[in-house]
Structures are given as structure tokens and as C-alpha cells.
Design a protein around this motif. Structure first.
Motif, PDB file in Angstrom:
ATOM      1  N   ALA A  75      75.032 -60.379 -20.679  1.00  9.70           N
ATOM      2  CA  ALA A  75      74.128 -60.954 -21.614  1.00  9.70           C
ATOM      3  C   ALA A  75      73.275 -59.706 -22.104  1.00  9.70           C
ATOM      4  CB  ALA A  75      73.378 -62.024 -21.349  1.00  9.70           C
ATOM      5  N   ILE A  76      73.468 -59.390 -23.352  1.00 17.59           N
ATOM      6  CA  ILE A  76      72.669 -58.182 -23.945  1.00 17.59           C
ATOM      7  C   ILE A  76      72.111 -58.442 -25.364  1.00 17.59           C
ATOM      8  CG2 ILE A  76      74.051 -56.556 -22.725  1.00 17.59           C
ATOM      9  CD1 ILE A  76      75.718 -56.442 -25.376  1.00 17.59           C
ATOM     10  N   TYR A  77      70.953 -57.833 -25.427  1.00 18.85           N
ATOM     11  CA  TYR A  77      70.291 -57.699 -26.863  1.00 18.85           C
ATOM     12  C   TYR A  77      69.717 -59.077 -27.167  1.00 18.85           C
ATOM     13  CZ  TYR A  77      73.340 -53.750 -27.613  1.00 18.85           C
ATOM     14  OH  TYR A  77      74.023 -52.734 -27.532  1.00 18.85           O
ATOM     15  N   PRO A  78      68.921 -59.686 -26.213  1.00 16.48           N
ATOM     16  CA  PRO A  78      68.382 -61.115 -26.483  1.00 16.48           C
ATOM     17  C   PRO A  78      67.031 -60.903 -27.332  1.00 16.48           C
ATOM     18  CG  PRO A  78      67.456 -60.116 -24.341  1.00 16.48           C
ATOM     19  CD  PRO A  78      68.347 -59.119 -24.821  1.00 16.48           C
ATOM     20  N   VAL A  79      67.094 -61.991 -28.349  1.00 16.59           N
ATOM     21  CA  VAL A  79      65.709 -62.047 -29.008  1.00 16.59           C
ATOM     22  C   VAL A  79      65.368 -63.644 -29.105  1.00 16.59           C
ATOM     23  CG1 VAL A  79      67.237 -62.225 -30.992  1.00 16.59           C
ATOM     24  CG2 VAL A  79      64.892 -61.630 -31.569  1.00 16.59           C
ATOM     25  N   ALA A 486      72.286 -48.225 -24.779  1.00 19.28           N
ATOM     26  CA  ALA A 486      73.314 -49.415 -25.716  1.00 19.28           C
ATOM     27  C   ALA A 486      74.731 -49.526 -25.083  1.00 19.28           C
ATOM     28  CB  ALA A 486      73.220 -49.247 -27.090  1.00 19.28           C
ATOM     29  N   ALA A 487      75.365 -48.262 -24.938  1.00 20.21           N
ATOM     30  CA  ALA A 487      76.894 -48.194 -24.774  1.00 20.21           C
ATOM     31  C   ALA A 487      76.822 -48.728 -23.228  1.00 20.21           C
ATOM     32  CB  ALA A 487      77.150 -46.820 -24.687  1.00 20.21           C
ATOM     33  N   GLU A 488      76.054 -48.591 -22.534  1.00 15.34           N
ATOM     34  CA  GLU A 488      76.043 -49.063 -21.110  1.00 15.34           C
ATOM     35  C   GLU A 488      75.909 -50.646 -21.136  1.00 15.34           C
ATOM     36  OE1 GLU A 488      73.792 -48.642 -16.624  1.00 15.34           O
ATOM     37  OE2 GLU A 488      73.238 -47.343 -18.375  1.00 15.34           O
ATOM     38  N   CYS A 489      74.948 -51.235 -21.774  1.00 15.36           N
ATOM     39  CA  CYS A 489      74.937 -52.680 -22.335  1.00 15.36           C
ATOM     40  C   CYS A 489      76.183 -53.223 -22.780  1.00 15.36           C
ATOM     41  CB  CYS A 489      73.786 -52.915 -23.181  1.00 15.36           C
ATOM     42  SG  CYS A 489      72.134 -52.590 -22.726  1.00 15.36           S
ATOM     43  N   GLU A 490      77.019 -52.580 -23.542  1.00 18.13           N
ATOM     44  CA  GLU A 490      78.211 -53.097 -24.034  1.00 18.13           C
ATOM     45  C   GLU A 490      79.398 -52.658 -23.248  1.00 18.13           C
ATOM     46  OE1 GLU A 490      78.404 -52.465 -28.291  1.00 18.13           O
ATOM     47  OE2 GLU A 490      76.342 -52.230 -28.540  1.00 18.13           O
ATOM     48  N   GLY A 491      79.155 -51.989 -21.971  1.00 18.86           N
ATOM     49  CA  GLY A 491      80.301 -51.703 -21.359  1.00 18.86           C
ATOM     50  C   GLY A 491      81.265 -50.504 -21.873  1.00 18.86           C
ATOM     51  N   LEU A 492      80.740 -49.866 -22.604  1.00 18.28           N
ATOM     52  CA  LEU A 492      81.572 -48.572 -23.232  1.00 18.28           C
ATOM     53  C   LEU A 492      81.384 -47.342 -22.613  1.00 18.28           C
ATOM     54  CD1 LEU A 492      80.695 -49.448 -26.942  1.00 18.28           C
ATOM     55  CD2 LEU A 492      82.681 -49.976 -25.632  1.00 18.28           C
ATOM     56  N   PRO A 493      82.419 -46.866 -22.167  1.00 10.94           N
ATOM     57  CA  PRO A 493      82.190 -45.540 -21.347  1.00 10.94           C
ATOM     58  C   PRO A 493      81.896 -44.459 -22.348  1.00 10.94           C
ATOM     59  CG  PRO A 493      84.617 -45.817 -21.558  1.00 10.94           C
ATOM     60  CD  PRO A 493      83.674 -46.998 -22.156  1.00 10.94           C
ATOM     61  N   ALA A 494      80.577 -43.930 -22.566  1.00  6.53           N
ATOM     62  CA  ALA A 494      80.142 -42.913 -23.453  1.00  6.53           C
ATOM     63  C   ALA A 494      78.992 -42.336 -23.148  1.00  6.53           C
ATOM     64  CB  ALA A 494      79.893 -43.531 -24.920  1.00  6.53           C
ATOM     65  N   GLY A 504      81.323 -46.017 -31.943  1.00  9.96           N
ATOM     66  CA  GLY A 504      80.676 -46.808 -32.781  1.00  9.96           C
ATOM     67  C   GLY A 504      79.060 -46.777 -32.904  1.00  9.96           C
ATOM     68  N   ILE A 505      78.693 -46.442 -31.499  1.00  6.63           N
ATOM     69  CA  ILE A 505      77.141 -46.833 -31.194  1.00  6.63           C
ATOM     70  C   ILE A 505      76.346 -45.908 -32.180  1.00  6.63           C
ATOM     71  CG2 ILE A 505      75.374 -46.674 -29.482  1.00  6.63           C
ATOM     72  CD1 ILE A 505      77.068 -48.873 -29.149  1.00  6.63           C
ATOM     73  N   LEU A 506      77.016 -44.627 -32.423  1.00  6.81           N
ATOM     74  CA  LEU A 506      76.205 -44.056 -33.350  1.00  6.81           C
ATOM     75  C   LEU A 506      77.386 -43.368 -34.499  1.00  6.81           C
ATOM     76  CD1 LEU A 506      74.673 -40.951 -31.007  1.00  6.81           C
ATOM     77  CD2 LEU A 506      73.627 -42.744 -32.314  1.00  6.81           C
ATOM     78  N   PRO A 507      76.783 -43.050 -35.700  1.00 12.63           N
ATOM     79  CA  PRO A 507      77.648 -42.945 -36.735  1.00 12.63           C
ATOM     80  C   PRO A 507      78.534 -41.781 -36.906  1.00 12.63           C
ATOM     81  CG  PRO A 507      75.641 -42.682 -37.460  1.00 12.63           C
ATOM     82  CD  PRO A 507      75.571 -42.894 -35.921  1.00 12.63           C
ATOM     83  N   LYS A 508      79.342 -41.577 -37.526  1.00 13.04           N
ATOM     84  CA  LYS A 508      80.092 -40.572 -37.946  1.00 13.04           C
ATOM     85  C   LYS A 508      79.196 -39.340 -38.412  1.00 13.04           C
ATOM     86  CE  LYS A 508      84.983 -42.390 -38.350  1.00 13.04           C
ATOM     87  NZ  LYS A 508      85.877 -42.614 -39.231  1.00 13.04           N
ATOM     88  N   GLY A 509      79.305 -38.168 -37.857  1.00  8.65           N
ATOM     89  CA  GLY A 509      78.425 -37.118 -38.675  1.00  8.65           C
ATOM     90  C   GLY A 509      77.016 -37.052 -38.078  1.00  8.65           C
ATOM     91  N   PHE A 510      76.720 -37.958 -37.039  1.00  5.75           N
ATOM     92  CA  PHE A 510      75.527 -38.085 -36.517  1.00  5.75           C
ATOM     93  C   PHE A 510      75.171 -36.634 -35.868  1.00  5.75           C
ATOM     94  CE2 PHE A 510      72.708 -38.457 -32.725  1.00  5.75           C
ATOM     95  CZ  PHE A 510      71.651 -39.261 -33.069  1.00  5.75           C
ATOM     96  N   GLY A 511      73.928 -36.145 -36.065  1.00  5.16           N
ATOM     97  CA  GLY A 511      73.402 -34.961 -35.398  1.00  5.16           C
ATOM     98  C   GLY A 511      73.883 -33.874 -36.537  1.00  5.16           C
ATOM     99  N   ILE A 512      74.639 -33.748 -37.357  1.00  4.70           N
ATOM    100  CA  ILE A 512      75.220 -32.743 -38.198  1.00  4.70           C
ATOM    101  C   ILE A 512      74.019 -32.471 -39.463  1.00  4.70           C
ATOM    102  CG2 ILE A 512      76.683 -31.978 -39.880  1.00  4.70           C
ATOM    103  CD1 ILE A 512      78.798 -33.468 -38.515  1.00  4.70           C
ATOM    104  N   ARG A 513      73.485 -31.319 -39.595  1.00  7.03           N
ATOM    105  CA  ARG A 513      72.529 -31.175 -40.332  1.00  7.03           C
ATOM    106  C   ARG A 513      72.992 -29.855 -41.194  1.00  7.03           C
ATOM    107  NH1 ARG A 513      69.684 -32.584 -36.127  1.00  7.03           N
ATOM    108  NH2 ARG A 513      69.765 -30.409 -35.003  1.00  7.03           N
ATOM    109  N   ALA A 514      72.616 -29.983 -42.523  1.00  5.25           N
ATOM    110  CA  ALA A 514      73.103 -28.988 -43.588  1.00  5.25           C
ATOM    111  C   ALA A 514      72.947 -27.449 -43.216  1.00  5.25           C
ATOM    112  CB  ALA A 514      72.344 -29.213 -44.782  1.00  5.25           C
ATOM    113  N   ASP A 515      71.808 -27.144 -42.223  1.00  7.33           N
ATOM    114  CA  ASP A 515      71.819 -25.868 -42.061  1.00  7.33           C
ATOM    115  C   ASP A 515      72.837 -25.417 -40.752  1.00  7.33           C
ATOM    116  OD1 ASP A 515      70.349 -27.168 -39.816  1.00  7.33           O
ATOM    117  OD2 ASP A 515      68.390 -26.362 -40.326  1.00  7.33           O
TER     118      ASP A 515
END
Length: 884
Positions: A75-79, A486-494, A504-515
Motif C-alpha cells: 500500500a503506497i502513496y496514501p492521501v 518511490a521506486a522501492e515503494c513500487e517494487g521496481l529495481p532501480a 519511468g519514475i524519472l523522465p527521459k533526459g533527466f539531469g541533462i543540461r544544455a552545458d
């Protein structure tokens, strides 16, 4: 109020009570929990409604004890479901605790499972998920609505930093292909705009926006780089220089670059006083009013980088070989690492140089990996001591009698150029005008100046783009940590960033900066490949930015448009602080003068725009007033024809004891509005805004006359006076009159010493409620991290402090501990909170006194806006304990 209207309101109240009571009885008639759960993608979703444990007199649903858990973490992300309409009705009817609570959560897997629903005592509930695509989508939508509503509430009224909520909203907005809701503001849900000033200075709201962009993937950009645009075409600051030829200036200003902020102390004793004053209030002057919940460590990091360590001997000797001193800098970005320095004028060059070199040698011993090199800047040899990670970066430059220690190569370069007459602060007309108004001869303890060039530099494309990249680099490691949870909550080995992107927890291109810079994980922490350690980054001005991506340029254009609409242009701002010479045992007085001039195109807001012309008279002091306020207004008066009515609006607060009660966790008045405040408002020579209160019932004569059911009014010699109390009118009316003022102004305020006043008890009671919220805020954030991201509860304190880049400090003076609670989950709370007040305010402790009452001994001030200038003068009386 008419008798018929009272009857109608009472009948409506009774009807609402009957309807609400019936609905509560119906909703709570089922003893068994109500459960709905559906299997689906990316996760299953469930809703459970359980009875609220009523063993406590009052239970708020927002104290983070209401949650769900499952032994294997399924059971994860309760609100918690919050219904504002029902909350309003409960408040109207005096019902403090709801009978049931509904909680939504996502879950892993397809098999039935058991959860513990905490409300707040544990209740076991069996979950049997069904396959129903439509049901899954509907329930997922309800979960999303409650999550975003919680996030939105915390954005508008930040009860605690909603960092985890912000991360989940951005992540699931992308993963579920749903838009991030706009943050509604006000009764009618009007949209609340992001603040351009927040973005300019890197405030908390701006950092949350950066987090959202990175997790949404909108900041990732690998497009072809483009040349930076030219800086905005700012309006030239117009100053009549013919009147400035004879203005005396300090020699120090001739070596300060015009684009630097400037805090000048005059001598090193004043600098030490500033240091001590800053340390006493934990580097945040807001603590003087009410203690805050986070202690920043930015100043200690800057001092570490500069390698300026103070000792007892330096306090004795420094004034002997230093004649003047100033703090200068290119930006205020202390959180990531500012371009800042100490500039001093020597009485004895040899002694001063020896002292600086001794401190620098000590740093070489303290940091084993530190090295000293001689670098050439602007054709001059400069000493640089640094470490590879940037935790030590200190340049030492000398030009004649002027010595500079700074974190920034750019400041060193401009220091030499300014000393040779190239765009120094002393040559800037707006600075010389400020010095004309805040005279050098006054010998201010602190003189500050923020030139138009300082603000324009912050708003240049080079500075804005690099500042944004630094924010992304500094926040990246925090987002990766939350993504791992979050990955551990969802049982994803990441674990790695690449794995988190793949899931998919983080988006494609995450952490890429133009410099092309990257965050690297080392044994000692995270390191930016271009900037160094977060918190000790290479200053913005030292990074050579020539190009930017299309996304960065578009974001910059939007920012400039928002800034132009909200602020217009920033004017030069100067201020001076003087300490009156008093003995340590006596009260002190600070004289504070501030000037913004010329105003140019700055947008001051509707309140300032409503002011009339300055007047050189003020109201005579009214005996018995605790606070007095007066303002000259010139604005159309609504509902009475819309014509302009220039008038003086004034008011006063008398000493009183206000009966207060604690109701639904808030300190509230225990009497009718007419009994709550003992004070008055008035207008001269015409009613102006007060005509909206008068209606057709105009006063005639000095004797109080009834105005409606609860107010009284009187009028004499064109003074209109309105109060809830006729005796207040009788006390005040004979004292009304004018006297000459020291300075022309539109707004004036006086406040008496509150020591021994009845009102101080009311102020302290109201302040306790706010201070308690500040004390609770860190523990709520820690408990939220445990509930939402399954951060181990014992680790939540350290993790939360990393996220806010500071140390939690209980505003009530306690320590944060993890408390075991019978039948419920362990929760974080402060030792300063008694059990009765731990989760909801139920009583105000005897003897509590808010921080500012300890030192405040009175004040008076005035404000003038005219002739393209805003000026303010404040005289603040303070107890000795407030100052070092």
C-alpha cells in the motif's frame, strides 16, 4: 440587523445542523469499513472509509497520523480525503472531530492483502481488488484529485515544505498524462501567479517549480544550442548630476564594481557587530518577530569558502590595522554558493596582509586536499587557495591600501578594473545621489546600496540561464533520492539515474543540461562536473555562458514578460542603519532610513498608487493609544459615485484584554466582534473611504451617535470618528489635532512599548498558535515523507534536513523526537509540545511570550512617495538583549 433577518439566519443554521447531523449518522451507521479496490496500470488503486477513533477530544485529519500501511509495503502513496464543505459545516456547528475518514492509496500486485488503516489507531482491513477498467480509472481520478488538492493547499498556505507532494504530483502528472493543476487563490478560485521576484532571487516557491519541471521532463533539452540574446533594453536611470559634484564619498566605493551589492560598515567594529547581530538571530531577521523552523547554514559555508576565521585576538587587533570594511557581491545566491567578498581599507598594509596570510595558511592545514596557487587576473598576481570540490575557494587580491578576499574570480577582475576608474560604484550617479541623501557624515553602522546595475546583471540572459542551471544541478540529487524511495515503494529495481529513467519514475533526459554538465556520485557525496559540490558551487559570474537551448531561451522570455508585468524595473535602493550610543544596560534605538530613487518604471502596487500628496503635519499623539496609523489617500471611493476624495485616514488601537478561546485548533475571539477590539478609525477633512460605513447615517457633533447595531460615530471640526465603543470616541475626540512633522510623508505609524500592557497577552496568545504551527511544520514534513515515500521513520529527520538545506530548529525551543504511540504508528514531534497540544492546539500555555515582545520597546516611522522617490524613516527602540 433586523429581527426578521436574525430569525431567518437562525432557522437556516438549525436546518443545516439537522441535515448535517443526519448525513453524519447515515455515513457512520456502518461499523464495518467501506472498501473499494481495482487492479490496473501503472498500479492498483483503492479507497477505504473507516471510523475515526474518538478517544481524544479533537482530532484533525491533517496531523499525518491518518494513513494506511501494509506489512510488505504494497500500500503506497496514501492521501486523506478532505471535503472543505463538510469541514466548513463542522466548524459552523462546533463539531471538532469527524466520525469517519476516507483514505485513498495505490497498491502493487493482484492478490488480496491486509492493510492497517490508522485513524489514528490501527484498524485491520482486508482488501480484495477487482478487475474493472472503468472503476480503476474513476478511482484513480479520485486519488489524483485528493493528491493534487493536498499539494495545492500546501502551496497556497505552506504548513510545511510540500517537497514530497510536489515530487509525486509532477511524477504522476507525466506518467498518467494529466496536467498539473493551476494553484487557485481566493474565494472564487482566481489563479495565483508565480512570483517573478521569487524566481529572480531563487525562493522556495521557485525551487519547487524547478523540481516540477525536472520531474515532468519539461526542463530536459538536448536541442541545438543558440546564441544568447542581448540584455534587455533597460530604461536609463536619470539623475541630475550637476547637483552631485560636491558629494563626499568614501574611498572604498572607488574599488567596488557598480554591479555589486554593497554593505559598508565604516570600521571593523561595526562589521563584528553585524556578524554578532546576524548570528544572534540565526541569520534571519524574521526570527526577531517570530522564530522560524529552519536554520540555514549558508553563511557558515561562505565563511568556510572565504577562509576568514575569527578569534578573540582578531577582534582586538583588526580595528588597529583596518580603517574601513564592506561586504560586496554579485548575487544573493547563498544557497548554491554566492559570488561574495570582504573588501577592506588598511591602516597598515603589512599587518593586514600578514593576518590574512596567516588565516589562509591555517586553511591549508585544515583542508588536506587544499592547494595554493598564484593566478593572473587583470594582469595582477592573485593568491588562490582552493579544494577540488569547491568547499574552499578563496581569492586574495590587493590594490594599494585596498584588500579583497572573495569566492569569485569575476569580482577580483572587476575589483582591479573599478580601482582604475572602470565603472566603479563611486562613479555611478545613482550611488552618488544616494550618498547625498544618506550622508557619509552620519557614520552609519551599516550603509547598504543595491544599484540598478546589480539588478540588471541578475536579469541578464547570461546570469539568469546559469542561475537556473545551478538550481537544477543543486536539486537533482534530492530528486534522485526521492525517486529511489518511490521506486522501492513500487517494487521496481532501480538505483542509478539511468535505471530510474528506464522505470519511468524519472523522465527521459533527466539531469541533462544544455552545458553538458553532470552530477556525479562520489564517496563524499554528489559533485557537479562543472560547478563542484552543491552549496559550494562556482559562482554564477565565473561561468562563461555564451549559448542556451531553445527551451531555456523560451523560459527566459516568459520570465522577462512576467517580471515586466509584475515589477517593471528595479530602482536603485539604499539604506542606512544607525545605532544610538547607549550604555549596554539601557534600551537601544536603531534609526533606519531607506530610499528607492529614481523609481522610473517600477510598479509599486495599488496601495502605494492610492496615496495622496505628502503633508508636513501629523496627528498629535493620542494618550492611551498602543498603535496609531495615518495615511493620506487620494482614490475613488466605491459605491458612492466613484469620485476622488483626497483625505487623511487614521486609526488607533487602545490597550485592551481580548477574551480568546481555542476552537478547532485555532485561537479565536470568545466574544462578539464589537467586544473584541478597543480602537477607532477616522477621516479628515472628508469621510473618504469611511463613507461606505456611514451610508445615510451621517454624524452631527462630537457626542457619539449610533451607527447601525454595533458601531458609534461622531464628527467635529471635519474629523469623522467611528468606533465600536462610545467611550473610546469620548476619550479620543478631544485630543484630535495636528502638529508639525519632522518630514513630509503620506504614511505614519507609532507603536508603544507593549511591556505590561493587557494587549501583550492577546498578542502572545495569537502568536503561540502561529509559533506552534512553525514548531509542528518540520515534524509534519518528516511524517509525510514516511507516509508517502516509505522513508524509514528513524531516517526522516536527516533526509528532510537535506531536502530543505538546513537544520530544523523548534520555534518553541524543543527537540524533535520520534514518539511511539499506543496502537498507532511512531510519529515525529517536538519535546516542547505537551501531549494535549501535540497534534492539535487545545490550550495556550501560561506565560508564553512571543519573541519580539522580549526586545520591542516601541517604534515610529513614516513613508513618503513623491518626485520619483520612495523614502522611509523608522526609529526602533529595542531592549539590550536584542543586540549584541
Amino acid at each position: 440587523m433586523s429581527r426578521n433577518r436574525v430569525i431567518i439566519l437562525n432557522s437556516a443554521r438549525n436546518l443545516i445542523a439537522v441535515i448535517f447531523t443526519y448525513s453524519v449518522m447515515v455515513s457512520s451507521s456502518h461499523a464495518a469499513p467501506e472498501v473499494e479496490a481495482y487492479i490496473g496500470q501503472p498500479l492498483g488503486v483503492a479507497r477505504v472509509t473507516v471510523d475515526v477513533f474518538r478517544g481524544e477530544p479533537s482530532l484533525p485529519l491533517n496531523d499525518e497520523r491518518f494513513t494506511v500501511a501494509e506489512k510488505d509495503g504494497r500500500a503506497i502513496y496514501p492521501v486523506v480525503k478532505v471535503e472543505p464543505a463538510r469541514q466548513f459545516l463542522r466548524g459552523l456547528l462546533g463539531i471538532q472531530t469527524p466520525r469517519t475518514v476516507t483514505m485513498y492509496f495505490l497498491f502493487r500486485g493482484d492478490e488480496p492483502f491486509d492493510i492497517s488503516a490508522y485513524s489514528p489507531v490501527e484498524q485491520g482491513v482486508r482488501i480484495k481488488p477487482q478487475r474493472n477498467a472503468q472503476g480503476h480509472q474513476r478511482l484513480l481520478g479520485e486519488w489524483w484529485e485528493q493528491l493534487t488538492q493536498r499539494w495545492s493547499r500546501l502551496q497556497k498556505d505552506p504548513e510545511f515544505p510540500p517537497i514530497a507532494e510536489n515530487f509525486l504530483v509532477a511524477s504522476f502528472a507525466r506518467r498518467l498524462n494529466r496536467p498539473v493543476p493551476k494553484i487557485g487563490g481566493g474565494l472564487f478560485g482566481l489563479q495565483e501567479k508565480d512570483s517573478a521576484l521569487q524566481e529572480m532571487f531563487g525562493g522556495e516557491a521557485a525551487l519547487l517549480a524547478v523540481d516540477r519541471e525536472m520531474v515532468l521532463g519539461t526542463s530536459a533539452d538536448s536541442q541545438e544550442l543558440q546564441e544568447l540574446p542581448p540584455p534587455p533594453n533597460w530604461t536609463a536611470v536619470e539623475v541630475d548630476e550637476s547637483k552631485l559634484d560636491e558629494v563626499p564619498l568614501e574611498a572604498l566605493a572607488t574599488h567596488v564594481p557598480e554591479e555589486c551589492f554593497y554593505l559598508r560598515f565604516g570600521n571593523f567594529n561595526n562589521y563584528f557587530w553585524f556578524r554578532d547581530f546576524n548570528a544572534k538571530w540565526d541569520g534571519d531577521l524574521k526570527n526577531m518577530l517570530m522564530r522560524r523552523g529552519i536554520k540555514g547554514n549558508q553563511m557558515s559555508r561562505i565563511e568556510q569558502q572565504l577562509s576568514l576565521r575569527e578569534n578573540v585576538l582578531s577582534r582586538v587587533l583588526a580595528p588597529q590595522f583596518i580603517s574601513d570594511a564592506a561586504l560586496i557581491g554579485l548575487d544573493p545566491y547563498m544557497r548554491q554558493g554566492a559570488a561574495i567578498g570582504i573588501l577592506v581599507q588598511a591602516r597598515n598594509n603589512q599587518l593586514l596582509s600578514q593576518d590574512f596570510m596567516r588565516q589562509r595558511r591555517d586553511s591549508l592545514q585544515y583542508f588536506p586536499d587544499a592547494t595554493e596557487t598564484t593566478v593572473s587576473i587583470a594582469g595582477k598576481d592573485v593568491s588562490l587557495i582552493s579544494t577540488p570540490d569547491g568547499q574552499l575557494r578563496t581569492y586574495y587580491a590587493q590594490s594599494g591600501d585596498f584588500h579583497l578576499v572573495t569566492t569569485s574570480r569575476k569580482i577580483v577582475e572587476r575589483f582591479f578594473e573599478a580601482g582604475e576608474g572602470d565603472h566603479s560604484l563611486a562613479s555611478l550617479p545613482s550611488f552618488r545621489q544616494a550618498r547625498q541623501k544618506l550622508l557619509l557624515e552620519k557614520e552609519h553602522t551599516i550603509f547598504g546600496f543595491f544599484s540598478e546595475k546589480f539588478f540588471q546583471n541578475l536579469l541578464s540572459p547570461e546570469y539568469w540561464v546559469e542561475a537556473r542551471r545551478r538550481q537544477q544541478a543543486a536539486q537533482q540529487s534530492h530528486l534522485v533520492e526521492m525517486a529511489r524511495y518511490a521506486a522501492e515503494c513500487e517494487g521496481l529495481p532501480a538505483i542509478t539515474t539511468e535505471e530510474l529513467i528506464a522505470t519511468g519514475i524519472l523522465p527521459k533526459g533527466f539531469g541533462i543540461r544544455a552545458d553538458g554538465s553532470r552530477i556525479e556520485e562520489t564517496d563524499d557525496g554528489h559533485l557537479d562536473s562543472l560547478r563542484g559540490t552543491p552549496g559550494f558551487f562556482v559562482p554564477v559570474g565565473d561561468i562563461d555562458v555564451k549559448q542556451a537551448s531553445a527551451a531555456e531561451l523560451e523560459a527566459y522570455r516568459k520570465f522577462l514578460a512576467s517580471f515586466a508585468e509584475e515589477v517593471g524595473e528595479m530602482p536603485p535602493i539604499a539604506f542606512g542603519v544607525q545605532r544610538l550610543p547607549r550604555t549596554p544596560e539601557e534600551d537601544h534605538t536603531l534609526h533606519i532610513d531607506a530610499i528607492a530613487a529614481p523609481l522610473g518604471k517600477v510598479r509599486l502596487g495599488r496601495l502605494i498608487d492610492s496615496l495622496g500628496e505628502p503633508i508636513d503635519e501629523q496627528m498629535k499623539p493620542i494618550s492611551g493609544n498602543v498603535v496609531s496609523l495615518e495615511a493620506v489617500l487620494d482614490l475613488p471611493v466605491p459605491l458612492i459615485g466613484g469620485g476622488s476624495q483626497p483625505h487623511l485616514l487614521f486609526g488607533g488601537l487602545r490597550d485592551f484584554r481580548s477574551p480568546l478561546v481555542v476552537k478547532q485548533g485555532k485561537v479565536s475571539p470568545g466574544v462578539a466582534r464589537s467586544e473584541l477590539v478597543r480602537g477607532y478609525v477616522g477621516a479628515w477633512p472628508r469621510p473618504g473611504l469611511l463613507e461606505m460605513l456611514q451610508g445615510p447615517e451621517h454624524a452631527n457633533g462630537p457626542e457619539p451617535q449610533a451607527l447601525g447595531d454595533q458601531m458609534w460615530q461622531a464628527q467635529s471640526d471635519n474629523f469623522l470618528l467611528i468606533s465600536f465603543k462610545p467611550d473610546v470616541i469620548r476619550e479620543v475626540e478631544p485630543q484630535l489635532g495636528f502638529e508639525p512633522a519632522e518630514r513630509p510623508a503620506q504614511v505614519r505609524v507609532r507603536a508603544d512599548d507593549l511591556t505590561g500592557k493587557q494587549i501583550s497577552e492577546t498578542v502572545s496568545a495569537l502568536a503561540y498558535s502561529r509559533t506552534r504551527e512553525t514548531s509542528v511544520s518540520p515534524s509534519r514534513m518528516m511524517n509525510s515523507l514516511a507516509n508517502l515515500l516509505h522513508v524509514p521513520r528513524e531516517d526522516c529527520l536527516k533526509f528532510a534536513e537535506r531536502l530543505v538545506d538546513g537544520k530544523f530548529a523548534c520555534a518553541l525551543g524543543g527537540e524533535y523526537q520520534l514518539y511511539e504511540t499506543e496502537g498507532s504508528l511512531p510519529v515525529w514531534s517536538s519535546t516542547a509540545l505537551p501531549v494535549s497540544n501535540r497534534f492539535m492546539l487545545t490550550e495556550v500555555p501560561e506565560g508564553f511570550k512571543v519573541a519580539f515582545l522580549e526586545w520591542f520597546r516601541g517604534m515610529q516611522g513614516d513613508l513618503r512617495v513623491a518626485d520619483g522617490e520612495l523614502s522611509a524613516h523608522v526609529e526602533l527602540m529595542m531592549a539590550p538583549d536584542a543586540l549584541p
